[in-house]
Write a protein that holds these residues in place. Structure first.
Motif, PDB file in Angstrom:
ATOM      1  N   UNK A  18      -4.238  12.891  12.510  1.00 60.11           N
ATOM      2  CA  UNK A  18      -3.478  11.865  11.794  1.00 60.11           C
ATOM      3  C   UNK A  18      -2.010  12.251  11.657  1.00 60.11           C
ATOM      4  N   UNK A  19      -1.781  13.516  11.425  1.00 57.39           N
ATOM      5  CA  UNK A  19      -0.416  13.982  11.175  1.00 57.39           C
ATOM      6  C   UNK A  19       0.445  14.023  12.441  1.00 57.39           C
ATOM      7  N   UNK A  20      -0.149  13.873  13.600  1.00 60.06           N
ATOM      8  CA  UNK A  20       0.630  13.880  14.844  1.00 60.06           C
ATOM      9  C   UNK A  20       1.035  12.476  15.267  1.00 60.06           C
ATOM     10  N   UNK A  21       0.579  11.447  14.529  1.00 65.51           N
ATOM     11  CA  UNK A  21       0.835  10.059  14.910  1.00 65.51           C
ATOM     12  C   UNK A  21       2.063   9.503  14.199  1.00 65.51           C
ATOM     13  N   UNK A  22       2.624   8.446  14.773  1.00 62.63           N
ATOM     14  CA  UNK A  22       3.700   7.702  14.127  1.00 62.63           C
ATOM     15  C   UNK A  22       3.139   6.625  13.205  1.00 62.63           C
ATOM     16  N   UNK A  23       1.974   6.085  13.580  1.00 57.54           N
ATOM     17  CA  UNK A  23       1.316   5.052  12.781  1.00 57.54           C
ATOM     18  C   UNK A  23      -0.183   5.310  12.770  1.00 57.54           C
ATOM     19  N   UNK A  24      -0.827   4.953  11.655  1.00 48.64           N
ATOM     20  CA  UNK A  24      -2.278   4.950  11.541  1.00 48.64           C
ATOM     21  C   UNK A  24      -2.704   3.491  11.449  1.00 48.64           C
ATOM     22  N   UNK A  25      -3.703   3.106  12.215  1.00 49.90           N
ATOM     23  CA  UNK A  25      -4.045   1.686  12.312  1.00 49.90           C
ATOM     24  C   UNK A  25      -5.529   1.457  12.054  1.00 49.90           C
ATOM     25  N   UNK A  26      -5.823   0.322  11.425  1.00 49.69           N
ATOM     26  CA  UNK A  26      -7.200  -0.114  11.217  1.00 49.69           C
ATOM     27  C   UNK A  26      -7.289  -1.578  11.647  1.00 49.69           C
ATOM     28  N   UNK A  27      -8.106  -1.911  12.661  1.00 47.31           N
ATOM     29  CA  UNK A  27      -8.142  -3.278  13.191  1.00 47.31           C
ATOM     30  C   UNK A  27      -9.112  -4.225  12.494  1.00 47.31           C
ATOM     31  N   UNK A  28      -9.775  -3.776  11.404  1.00 42.53           N
ATOM     32  CA  UNK A  28     -10.741  -4.658  10.753  1.00 42.53           C
ATOM     33  C   UNK A  28     -10.032  -5.906  10.237  1.00 42.53           C
ATOM     34  N   UNK A  29     -10.539  -7.090  10.633  1.00 40.10           N
ATOM     35  CA  UNK A  29      -9.868  -8.347  10.318  1.00 40.10           C
ATOM     36  C   UNK A  29     -10.484  -9.039   9.098  1.00 40.10           C
ATOM     37  N   UNK A  50       1.499   9.011   6.473  1.00 43.12           N
ATOM     38  CA  UNK A  50       1.895   8.385   7.745  1.00 43.12           C
ATOM     39  C   UNK A  50       1.817   6.865   7.574  1.00 43.12           C
ATOM     40  N   UNK A  51       2.783   6.091   8.069  1.00 42.36           N
ATOM     41  CA  UNK A  51       2.753   4.640   7.924  1.00 42.36           C
ATOM     42  C   UNK A  51       1.427   4.035   8.387  1.00 42.36           C
ATOM     43  N   UNK A  52       0.859   3.184   7.539  1.00 41.98           N
ATOM     44  CA  UNK A  52      -0.455   2.603   7.779  1.00 41.98           C
ATOM     45  C   UNK A  52      -0.337   1.123   8.124  1.00 41.98           C
ATOM     46  N   UNK A  53      -1.011   0.723   9.202  1.00 45.51           N
ATOM     47  CA  UNK A  53      -0.988  -0.649   9.692  1.00 45.51           C
ATOM     48  C   UNK A  53      -2.409  -1.202   9.626  1.00 45.51           C
ATOM     49  N   UNK A  54      -2.571  -2.362   8.986  1.00 46.99           N
ATOM     50  CA  UNK A  54      -3.908  -2.940   8.849  1.00 46.99           C
ATOM     51  C   UNK A  54      -3.777  -4.405   8.460  1.00 46.99           C
ATOM     52  N   UNK A  55      -4.916  -5.059   8.322  1.00 48.28           N
ATOM     53  CA  UNK A  55      -4.942  -6.440   7.858  1.00 48.28           C
ATOM     54  C   UNK A  55      -5.111  -6.472   6.339  1.00 48.28           C
ATOM     55  N   UNK A  56      -4.688  -7.559   5.755  1.00 43.71           N
ATOM     56  CA  UNK A  56      -4.827  -7.753   4.305  1.00 43.71           C
ATOM     57  C   UNK A  56      -6.235  -8.269   4.020  1.00 43.71           C
ATOM     58  N   UNK A  57      -7.151  -7.355   3.705  1.00 47.61           N
ATOM     59  CA  UNK A  57      -8.526  -7.725   3.393  1.00 47.61           C
ATOM     60  C   UNK A  57      -8.620  -8.187   1.945  1.00 47.61           C
ATOM     61  N   UNK A  58      -9.536  -9.103   1.683  1.00 49.02           N
ATOM     62  CA  UNK A  58      -9.661  -9.659   0.338  1.00 49.02           C
ATOM     63  C   UNK A  58      -9.997  -8.605  -0.712  1.00 49.02           C
ATOM     64  N   UNK A  59     -10.706  -7.565  -0.288  1.00 46.71           N
ATOM     65  CA  UNK A  59     -11.131  -6.557  -1.252  1.00 46.71           C
ATOM     66  C   UNK A  59     -10.063  -5.533  -1.615  1.00 46.71           C
ATOM     67  N   UNK A  60      -8.896  -5.615  -1.024  1.00 49.49           N
ATOM     68  CA  UNK A  60      -7.825  -4.656  -1.310  1.00 49.49           C
ATOM     69  C   UNK A  60      -6.991  -5.155  -2.485  1.00 49.49           C
ATOM     70  N   UNK A  61      -6.926  -4.413  -3.588  1.00 47.71           N
ATOM     71  CA  UNK A  61      -6.127  -4.839  -4.740  1.00 47.71           C
ATOM     72  C   UNK A  61      -4.646  -4.983  -4.390  1.00 47.71           C
ATOM     73  N   UNK A  62      -3.964  -5.878  -5.094  1.00 43.03           N
ATOM     74  CA  UNK A  62      -2.549  -6.171  -4.814  1.00 43.03           C
ATOM     75  C   UNK A  62      -1.649  -4.958  -5.023  1.00 43.03           C
ATOM     76  N   UNK A  63      -2.078  -3.991  -5.845  1.00 45.83           N
ATOM     77  CA  UNK A  63      -1.234  -2.832  -6.116  1.00 45.83           C
ATOM     78  C   UNK A  63      -1.000  -1.964  -4.865  1.00 45.83           C
ATOM     79  N   UNK A  64      -1.789  -2.176  -3.812  1.00 45.92           N
ATOM     80  CA  UNK A  64      -1.603  -1.417  -2.576  1.00 45.92           C
ATOM     81  C   UNK A  64      -0.610  -2.079  -1.622  1.00 45.92           C
ATOM     82  N   UNK A  65      -0.250  -3.318  -1.892  1.00 42.91           N
ATOM     83  CA  UNK A  65       0.563  -4.076  -0.946  1.00 42.91           C
ATOM     84  C   UNK A  65       1.902  -3.411  -0.643  1.00 42.91           C
ATOM     85  N   UNK A  66       2.481  -2.726  -1.616  1.00 40.49           N
ATOM     86  CA  UNK A  66       3.805  -2.121  -1.437  1.00 40.49           C
ATOM     87  C   UNK A  66       3.787  -0.948  -0.467  1.00 40.49           C
TER      88      UNK A  66
END
Length: 398
Positions: free
Chosen positions: A288-299, A321-337
């Motif tokens: 993980x630490x060698x990447x520029x981005x961490x990604x999760x494709x779950x839609x 490391x910057x995280x890229x993913x979709x906005x899942x309904x179960x993710x609380x709004x406090x993580x959006x930032x």
């Protein structure tokens, strides 16, 4: 307060056994969550924790290479051993667990039976114990969708669906709940019973600093993904998107898309997709630490995602490391930032958005990732999350 924790995690011996003999990987996400919770509870003054565990392994011979799962005893922790045959093992687990837990209880002593997930032997043991120990309180930790009430059930057999409904009926013996997302309160039919939401537990993992990230070569950004390679969770879209990109995708894990992925890699002249196989948690953390981005494709498709807070979200954020993913309904709004959200659901749309992300100024992305790491390590660490659960358990026995 006496807490007996029925867990689906591995002892040290069983973990090594599983890495060596499992044909379908090791359930590290669940193991990590429960291990961190145990450490957090033991750090709380007044908590007396006894752990009784079953190793979460597939059945012999289809999914596991050994018939016997070894048991292990260490201090207040007991990992039961069992014969790993389909159908038989659940009966054996129930008998072993009932005898073990019953011996730890006293009729005149308040205690809490904390249970990890709707595991059939656990629920049967809880229901039987409640009949004999009137002061016993039962609290269920549910970190996934409930079988039989989500839209994944169309891929389930009739037997699995009926088992899910049976588990829900057995859960009526529970006095309190720890749930992954707010939506699970309806799925579990909690009603007026008390509950708390714990979407994950952050732990110290190998991490990077913003300065280290921004010093990397921007000519070809590297994305890293670890986990299920199943099309149902969007991995096929991720793989197809990178066939259109110049940036690099590094993958580890297993799943139904793997044969097609290997074919894609063989036929890809750009050679920008690298598959590492199944890695240990330590190896994943380092990668993980060698990447520029961490990604999760779950839609965010289907009701299933209402009940989901992917465990890798916490691991990704803790890495810095910057995280890229979709906005899942179960993710609380406090993580959006702290997260970088995708919106397009096709491979072409994902590729276009990732190009834009790679072309953007990387410094703000690195700073956002650093803030995300600080957020989870301060607000979602082992002690904080365990204290939320302990307070709920304490209220149950009052």
């Amino acid at each position: 307060m006496k807490i007996i924790f029925l867990t689906l995690m591995y002892s040290e011996k069983q973990l090594q056994h599983a890495f060596r003999y499992s044909k379908r990987g090791v359930q590290m996400a669940a193991h990590t969550f429960q291990s961190r919770l145990c450490r957090g509870l033991r750090a709380i003054e007044g908590a007396s924790l006894n752990v009784v565990s079953c190793a979460p392994v597939g059945s012999f011979p289809m999914n596991y290479k050994r018939l016997l799962i070894p048991g292990e005893k260490s201090g207040n922790d007991t990992a039961v051993g069992f014969v790993d045959l389909p159908k038989v093992k659940y009966t054996l687990q129930e008998q072993l667990l009932y005898t073990r837990v019953k011996g730890m209880l006293r009729e005149d002593e308040p205690a809490v039976l904390l249970i990890y997930s709707l595991h059939l032997p656990f629920m049967r043991v809880a229901a039987k114990l409640k009949q004999h120990f009137p002061k016993l309180k039962v609290c269920l930790i549910q970190t996934d969708a409930v079988p039989g009430v989500n839209d994944m059930e169309k891929r389930m057999t009739k037997e699995a669906h009926e088992r899910g409904q049976k588990l829900l009926r057995l859960s009526s013996c529970c006095d309190g709940y720890v749930i992954l997302t707010e939506y699970l309160q309806d799925a579990l039919q909690i009603g007026n019973r008390p509950y708390t939401v714990v979407e994950g537990i952050a732990g110290e993992v190998p991490s990077v600093t913003p300065a280290t990230l921004t010093a990397k070569n921007a000519a070809q950004r590297t994305f890293f993904y670890s986990g299920s390679l199943n099309s149902a969770f969007g991995f096929n879209v991720l793989a197809q998107a990178f066939l259109q990109l110049e940036d690099k995708l590094v993958i580890c894990g297993a799943g139904d898309y793997l044969p097609q992925l290997l074919e894609d890699i063989r036929n890809n002249p750009k050679k920008n997709i690298e598959y590492l196989g199944y890695l240990t948690p330590e190896e994943v953390s380092k990668r993980r630490c060698t990447a520029d981005f961490l990604i999760n494709p779950r839609q965010p498709s289907g009701t299933y995602t209402k009940y989901s807070f992917p465990s890798k979200t916490m691991e990704y954020l803790a890495s810095g490391v910057p995280t890229v993913m979709y906005r899942l309904e179960g993710i609380p709004a406090e993580y959006d930032a702290y997260l970088n959200y995708l919106t397009g659901t096709t491979a072409q749309e994902m590729a276009d958005q990732l190009r834009q992300l790679c072309a953007a100024d990387y410094t703000p992305l690195a700073e956002k990732a650093a803030a995300g790491r600080e957020f989870v390590l301060k607000n979602k660490n082992e002690y904080v999350q365990a204290k939320k659960i302990y307070d709920l358990l304490n209220d149950l026995v009052q």
